[in-house]
Scaffold this active site. Structure first.
Site, mmCIF file in Angstrom:
data_model
loop_
_atom_site.group_PDB
_atom_site.id
_atom_site.type_symbol
_atom_site.label_atom_id
_atom_site.label_comp_id
_atom_site.label_asym_id
_atom_site.label_seq_id
_atom_site.Cartn_x
_atom_site.Cartn_y
_atom_site.Cartn_z
ATOM 1 N N GLY A 1 12.331 28.670 -8.295
ATOM 2 C CA GLY A 1 12.379 30.035 -7.784
ATOM 3 C C GLY A 1 13.695 30.680 -8.146
ATOM 4 O O GLY A 1 14.298 31.402 -7.345
ATOM 5 N N TYR B 1 4.779 29.374 7.630
ATOM 6 C CA TYR B 1 6.113 29.401 7.027
ATOM 7 C C TYR B 1 7.095 28.551 7.842
ATOM 8 O O TYR B 1 7.845 27.736 7.288
ATOM 9 C CB TYR B 1 6.605 30.846 6.946
ATOM 10 C CG TYR B 1 7.926 31.017 6.241
ATOM 11 C CD1 TYR B 1 8.005 30.947 4.855
ATOM 12 C CD2 TYR B 1 9.096 31.247 6.962
ATOM 13 C CE1 TYR B 1 9.226 31.107 4.199
ATOM 14 C CE2 TYR B 1 10.316 31.403 6.322
ATOM 15 C CZ TYR B 1 10.373 31.333 4.940
ATOM 16 O OH TYR B 1 11.570 31.481 4.300
ATOM 17 N N ALA B 2 7.056 28.709 9.182
ATOM 18 C CA ALA B 2 7.959 27.933 10.032
ATOM 19 C C ALA B 2 7.682 26.442 9.920
ATOM 20 O O ALA B 2 8.604 25.612 9.869
ATOM 21 C CB ALA B 2 7.825 28.397 11.487
ATOM 22 N N ALA B 3 6.399 26.082 9.867
ATOM 23 C CA ALA B 3 6.044 24.668 9.731
ATOM 24 C C ALA B 3 6.538 24.100 8.408
ATOM 25 O O ALA B 3 7.046 22.971 8.341
ATOM 26 C CB ALA B 3 4.530 24.496 9.856
ATOM 27 N N LYS C 1 9.083 25.101 6.619
ATOM 28 C CA LYS C 1 10.533 24.996 6.589
ATOM 29 C C LYS C 1 11.039 23.921 7.553
ATOM 30 O O LYS C 1 12.021 23.229 7.268
ATOM 31 C CB LYS C 1 11.157 26.352 6.913
ATOM 32 C CG LYS C 1 10.873 27.419 5.853
ATOM 33 C CD LYS C 1 11.390 27.009 4.471
ATOM 34 C CE LYS C 1 11.223 28.099 3.444
ATOM 35 N NZ LYS C 1 11.769 27.723 2.107
ATOM 36 N N SER D 1 15.037 27.420 6.227
ATOM 37 C CA SER D 1 15.130 28.722 6.869
ATOM 38 C C SER D 1 15.381 28.516 8.356
ATOM 39 O O SER D 1 14.996 27.480 8.926
ATOM 40 C CB SER D 1 13.835 29.511 6.672
ATOM 41 O OG SER D 1 13.786 30.654 7.501
ATOM 42 N N ASN E 1 14.286 25.926 -4.173
ATOM 43 C CA ASN E 1 14.342 27.267 -3.583
ATOM 44 C C ASN E 1 12.997 27.984 -3.636
ATOM 45 O O ASN E 1 12.797 28.957 -2.909
ATOM 46 C CB ASN E 1 15.395 28.110 -4.312
ATOM 47 C CG ASN E 1 15.404 29.539 -3.841
ATOM 48 O OD1 ASN E 1 15.779 29.823 -2.708
ATOM 49 N ND2 ASN E 1 14.964 30.462 -4.703
ATOM 50 N N ARG F 1 14.956 35.279 -8.908
ATOM 51 C CA ARG F 1 15.140 36.386 -7.976
ATOM 52 C C ARG F 1 15.974 35.902 -6.792
ATOM 53 O O ARG F 1 16.049 34.704 -6.515
ATOM 54 C CB ARG F 1 13.793 36.890 -7.423
ATOM 55 C CG ARG F 1 12.863 37.514 -8.425
ATOM 56 C CD ARG F 1 11.783 38.338 -7.705
ATOM 57 N NE ARG F 1 11.206 37.667 -6.558
ATOM 58 C CZ ARG F 1 9.947 37.221 -6.494
ATOM 59 N NH1 ARG F 1 9.151 37.343 -7.530
ATOM 60 N NH2 ARG F 1 9.492 36.652 -5.398
#
Length: 563
Positions: free
Chosen positions: A330, A473-475, A477, A460, A408, A333
């Site tokens: 990644g 997303y939380a899981a 990270k 994160s 990333n 960007r």
């Protein structure tokens, strides 16, 4: 340390030679393009895309090797604080050494060697091109004695203590080969050259080469040159003109050149590409010599020289990553690009990867290309196991084994858990967690074959505190944080450190909704989002030697968002 830079000659050429340097080092690219304009021919296309037959033609080989050698040398000394004590070259490489030493203008030189190549081709074509034959495992004096009674063949190259090359007409070479086979245990190998250089066959070209040499201005060399004809160390252009004229029919004494450099106190030899043949000869002549063979730009890190800063880049941390090969997933960007730029500015060979955004990849390639470091942008999906395995094999082949990995690559697809479909859940975990596993698996395998490395996972604060609407997303990270700590324990005693950063709000495209609606002002101490470069600085710290005692850690970069 006393250093000599040496340049290869005809016979070492191969399609694709030096292409990685051309792509990585702007100075090399600019010089080769300037020499192409002088010659009126695209030398890059000839070196990189020319077929074997085309590249083997003497009128092509000589300007291609000369131009490439000059361009890579200029790129090397522009990037690294390398100040050679001596320069030398094998056959054609003598001309390149003169240019590197400041005695021959490179634009005059590329025109000169093109004309020289045409004259040598014409001389060979008047009768037959002849050939050159390497004689291995035989005493050079015995080889020379075997040639003494013939006028059509002679010793052309003294390459080492038991490697001599004879050169001449086909019939004469065949006769000497038979004679040596009967008298000695010699082995033989034909060279990939278009004519019988440094032999009586080239006599018709001698006068014309003299006249051509007389038309070129030569200056006293700023760096002493060792002649491959007389083995003298010189700076006087009179010696250069005489020896290069004699070289048409006289033998090249590379064995003598290396011994002369050794007598002068040289203990490190830097071989300009294509480097393999010449590096091997030096190692056989002086087995304990330090030989730095430049085959890819990453090889230059072995010099241990400071890296000069690219224009506009701070010297802070300069040379910090010069010996590293960094892969940033990644990396085109946001945080990934800022991190890739941080490594490139520190001298690392840097590979930034992306999945599908071609526009961002093209822009990143331009930005990374501004650094005088080897940089590349490669496309693959971190969530596809075979693609990851193949990509890391290619990276190792082209740039060297990775010593730094930054996981990333990330994906966000928000939704309430009661409305989230299985694909929405799986796709985020596939990129953010499974992709990190795939990349870590491949990079760690290569690091274990080398001297270790550093892995930094970009997690994160969502993995530490969770957010409504971001269960997937939380899981992913939170899983990445647990993965970091587990792998750190597995690999820590194998010289591989594994850490993570947990950014809060960062001013990237992924967070643009949150950054723009006032959420950041309410939840951070400074009332702003982080600049991606601020996160990149923490990643660079964890990837560097200053974090040698940090393993299994999670560094929050959140301005107090998690308390």
């Amino acid at each position: 340390m006393t250093t000599a830079v040496v340049f290869p000659g005809q016979g070492s050429q191969q399609p694709g030679m030096g292409e990685a340097f051309y792509r990585a080092w702007p100075t090399t690219r600019n010089r080769l393009e300037a020499l192409s304009a002088t010659l009126g021919e695209d030398l890059a296309a000839l070196c990189f895309a020319g077929d074997v037959k085309e590249l083997r033609m003497t009128r092509n080989t000589q300007p291609a090797l000369f131009g490439l050698g000059v361009a890579i040398y200029e790129g090397l000394v522009a990037r690294y604080s390398l100040d050679p004590d001596y320069v030398a070259g094998h056959s054609l490489g003598h001309f390149t050494a003169l240019a590197a030493g400041g005695a021959l203008d490179s634009e005059d030189g590329v025109t000169l060697v093109r004309k020289r190549g045409e004259l040598l081709e014409a001389a060979a074509g008047e009768d037959s091109p002849g050939t050159m034959l390497a004689v291995l495992l035989a005493d050079p004096q015995e080889v020379a004695a075997a040639c003494a009674d013939r006028e059509d063949v002679s010793v052309g190259l003294y390459n080492g203590p038991r490697q001599t090359v004879i050169s001449g007409a086909q019939e004469g070479i065949a006769a000497i080969r038979k004679r040596l086979a009967e008298r000695t245990r010699a082995r033989f190998r034909e060279l990939d050259v278009a004519a019988a250089f440094h032999s009586p066959v080239m006599e018709p070209a001698a006068d014309a080469v003299d006249r051509t040499m007389a038309e070129v201005d030569l200056e006293p060399a700023a760096i002493p040159v060792v002649s491959d004809v007389s083995c003298r160390i010189y700076t006087d252009p009179v010696v250069a003109r005489r020896d290069l004229s004699e070289q048409v029919t006289a033998p090249v004494d590379w064995h003598g050149v290396v011994e002369r450099l050794q007598e002068a106190g040289v203990d490190r030899y830097v071989v300009i590409p294509p480097a393999g043949t010449l590096a091997g000869l030096i190692e056989r002549i002086i087995p304990n010599a330090e030989v730095v063979a430049l085959e890819v730009p990453a090889d230059a890190a072995a010099l241990g020289c400071a890296v000069r800063s690219p224009e506009g880049v701070s010297d802070e941390g300069n040379n910090r990553f010069a010996a590293e090969v960094a892969v940033v997933t990644g990396g085109t960007r946001g945080i990934g690009l800022a991190t890739a730029e941080r490594f490139a500015a520190g001298g690392a060979t840097t590979v930034a990867t992306y999945c599908s955004d071609e526009e961002a990849a093209a822009e990143a390639a331009v930005k990374l290309g501004d650094y005088d470091a080897l940089t590349a942008v490669k496309q693959f999906d971190v969530g596809e196991f075979d693609a990851v395995a193949n990509a890391f094999r290619r990276i190792a082949d082209e740039h060297g084994r990775p010593t730094i990995l930054v996981n990333n690559a990330g994906r966000m697809d928000n939704g309430l858990v009661v409305r989230m479909d299985p694909e929405q859940w799986a796709s985020v975990l596939e990129t953010n967690l499974t992709g990190a596993f795939y990349c870590t698996r491949e990079a760690a395998r290569q690091m274990l074959r080398g001297e270790g490395g550093r892995i930094v996972n970009v997690a994160s604060v969502a993995g530490l505190r969770g957010w409504a609407g971001q269960a997937n997303y939380a899981a992913s990270k939170a899983g990445l944080i647990g993965f970091t700590r587990a792998v750190a324990r597995e690999l820590g005693d194998r010289s591989i450190r594994v850490n993570a950063v947990a950014p809060g709000y960062v001013d990237t495209r992924l967070n643009e909704k949150h950054v723009g609606d006032g959420e950041v002002t309410d939840q951070t101490v400074s009332g702003r989002a982080a600049d991606p470069r601020e996160v990149a600085d923490v990643i660079a710290f964890l990837a560097g030697e200053r974090a040698a005692y940090v393993n299994g850690a999670v560094y929050r970069v959140d301005d107090g968002l998690v308390g």
